[in-house]
Design an enzyme around this catalytic site. Structure first.
Site, PDB file in Angstrom:
ATOM      1  N   ASP A  55       0.822  -1.205   0.000  1.00 31.15           N
ATOM      2  CA  ASP A  55       0.000   0.000   0.000  1.00 31.15           C
ATOM      3  C   ASP A  55       0.858   1.256   0.000  1.00 31.15           C
ATOM      4  O   ASP A  55       2.067   1.209   0.245  1.00 31.15           O
ATOM      5  CB  ASP A  55      -0.916   0.012   1.225  1.00 31.15           C
ATOM      6  N   TYR A 111       7.376  -9.602   6.809  1.00 34.65           N
ATOM      7  CA  TYR A 111       7.202  -8.167   7.029  1.00 34.65           C
ATOM      8  C   TYR A 111       7.790  -7.772   8.379  1.00 34.65           C
ATOM      9  O   TYR A 111       7.803  -8.568   9.320  1.00 34.65           O
ATOM     10  CB  TYR A 111       5.717  -7.794   7.018  1.00 34.65           C
TER      11      TYR A 111
END
EC number: 5.4.99.12
Length: 269
Positions: A55, A111
């Site tokens: 994003d 992540y």
């Protein structure tokens, strides 16, 4: 032939990784560079694939993309970087089978979220993270994006203190839209004592309990690594890595100066 690339980018400089009209994106800049160099004509004709979308504001150290090309001599980091904006850099490449799909062949994604650690009880965060391991329905930890299933598997969550910061590593097979950032929000709430593990267990049972929670800020999240079962012979470009390091040192200095300026604005001295 088919080529895979590892690229990194500063997510706050782009409106996400996926190409969109009228805004600057990572893929938009990459496609422009590849076309300018004659490496591909279009993403579609080159069978372009990407390991995963990030994003707006989310960074990457090891995003993986792949495409078909007959210009192997040009599809290398330092050549591609010559056409890229400084916020993106390619640092490794490899020849891969024609069947290689950067997204579908990925077996896990890693992540890391970085946040201020002053307000949180790290022991509570670590204890709560254990309940998220394994396969669960993460509907309460995502934004609806038309996914057929909201069931995902988390392989590992590690939380540690690093100076004044907390770093949370999350590894899983795949992730829903905003899933990692919402997990961080949930763990942060527990770390502050606002919520407890009973609430977290309820959140993992969306059929009987629904609650929307905000996503943690995007700027703290980085896609660190994408893992594949098949062995890929990556060739790293030390020049490109060194050049990117020099540019990022300049960014670090700028942010340090800005931090001091903001401190002065607060103190009024």
């Amino acid at each position: 032939m088919r080529v895979a690339l590892k690229l990194a980018y500063i997510g706050t400089e782009f409106h996400g990784s996926q190409i969109q009209p009228n805004v600057e994106t990572v893929e938009g800049e990459l496609f422009k560079a590849l076309r300018n160099l004659g490496i591909i004509e279009s993403p579609k004709s080159a069978n372009y694939t990407c390991a995963g979308r990030t994003d707006a504001g989310v960074h990457a150290l090891e995003q993986v993309v792949a495409f078909d090309t007959d210009k192997l001599n040009l599809a290398i980091p330092r050549v591609i970087n010559s056409e890229l904006t400084p916020g993106i850099w390619v640092w490794a490449h490899a020849e891969v089978p024609l069947s290689f799909d950067a997204r579908r062949d990925a077996v896990s994604r890693h992540y890391r979220y970085v946040m201020s650690g002053k307000e949180y009880d790290i022991s509570k965060i670590r204890e709560a993270s254990k309940f998220l391991l394994g396969t669960h329905d993460f509907e309460n930890f995502s934004r609806t994006n038309g996914e057929k299933s909201t069931v995902r598997t988390i392989e590992r969550i590690d939380a540690r203190i690093d100076g004044e910061l907390i770093k949370i590593d999350v590894v899983g097979n795949s992730f829903l839209w905003n899933m990692v950032r919402k997990i961080v929000t949930a763990l942060s709430m527990i770390g502050k004592g606002v919520r407890d593990t009973d609430w977290l267990l309820q959140m993992l049972n969306p059929e009987i309990y629904e609650e929307g929670i905000e996503s943690a800020p995007a700027y703290g999240l980085t896609l660190l690594k994408v893992n594949y079962n098949e062995k890929i012979e990556w060739i790293e470009d030390n020049y490109s890595i060194r050049r990117a390091g020099d540019q990022n040192q300049k960014r670090i200095l700028r942010h340090r100066v800005m931090a001091e300026v903001l401190e002065e604005l607060i103190s009024h001295e």
